[in-house]
Design a protein around this motif. Structure first.
Motif, mmCIF file in Angstrom:
data_model
loop_
_atom_site.group_PDB
_atom_site.id
_atom_site.type_symbol
_atom_site.label_atom_id
_atom_site.label_comp_id
_atom_site.label_asym_id
_atom_site.label_seq_id
_atom_site.Cartn_x
_atom_site.Cartn_y
_atom_site.Cartn_z
ATOM 1 N N ARG A 80 0.869 -1.027 0.025
ATOM 2 C CA ARG A 80 0.129 0.338 -0.130
ATOM 3 C C ARG A 80 1.189 1.048 -0.251
ATOM 4 N N GLU A 81 1.780 1.467 0.691
ATOM 5 C CA GLU A 81 2.703 2.112 0.692
ATOM 6 C C GLU A 81 3.199 2.834 -0.116
ATOM 7 N N MET A 82 4.143 1.995 -1.050
ATOM 8 C CA MET A 82 4.665 1.769 -2.665
ATOM 9 C C MET A 82 3.745 2.031 -3.538
ATOM 10 N N LEU A 83 1.630 1.921 -3.224
ATOM 11 C CA LEU A 83 1.322 2.184 -4.451
ATOM 12 C C LEU A 83 1.149 3.658 -4.158
ATOM 13 N N GLU A 84 0.948 4.550 -2.927
ATOM 14 C CA GLU A 84 0.892 5.374 -3.019
ATOM 15 C C GLU A 84 1.932 6.768 -2.927
#
Length: 84
Positions: A80-84
C-alpha cells in the motif's frame, strides 16, 4: 511444511541458476524475491524488489507488479505504501 520449504528452496535455486540474460526479466526476478519472502528471508526479498524498481527507473508498471507481489507474500502495508 517441510515439503513446502524444500520446494521453495528448489525454486530459489532454479531462479538463481537462470542465465544472466534471462534474469533480467521482471517476472523471474519477482518470483525469486517472493521465494525469498516465503523462505523467511524478507530482507533479501525486499532488496531484490528494491533493486528491480531502481533498475526500472521507478517505472509505474514495475512498481505495480512489485506491489502486487508484496501483497501475495503478505506484506500488505508495504504494498500500500509503495503504491501511494
Amino acid at each position: 511444511p517441510e515439503a513446502r520449504k524444500r520446494g521453495l528452496e528448489q525454486a530459489e535455486r532454479t531462479f538463481k541458476d537462470i542465465p544472466e540474460h534471462a534474469t533480467l526479466r521482471t517476472s523471474h526476478r519477482i518470483r525469486l524475491a517472493q521465494a525469498s519472502y516465503w523462505l523467511g528471508k524478507p530482507a533479501e526479498g525486499r532488496k531484490q524488489f528494491d533493486d528491480l524498481i531502481r533498475e526500472s527507473l521507478n517505472a509505474w508498471m514495475t512498481v505495480g507488479q512489485v506491489a502486487s507481489a508484496l501483497r501475495e507474500v503478505g506484506a500488505v502495508s508495504e504494498a500500500r505504501e509503495m503504491l501511494e
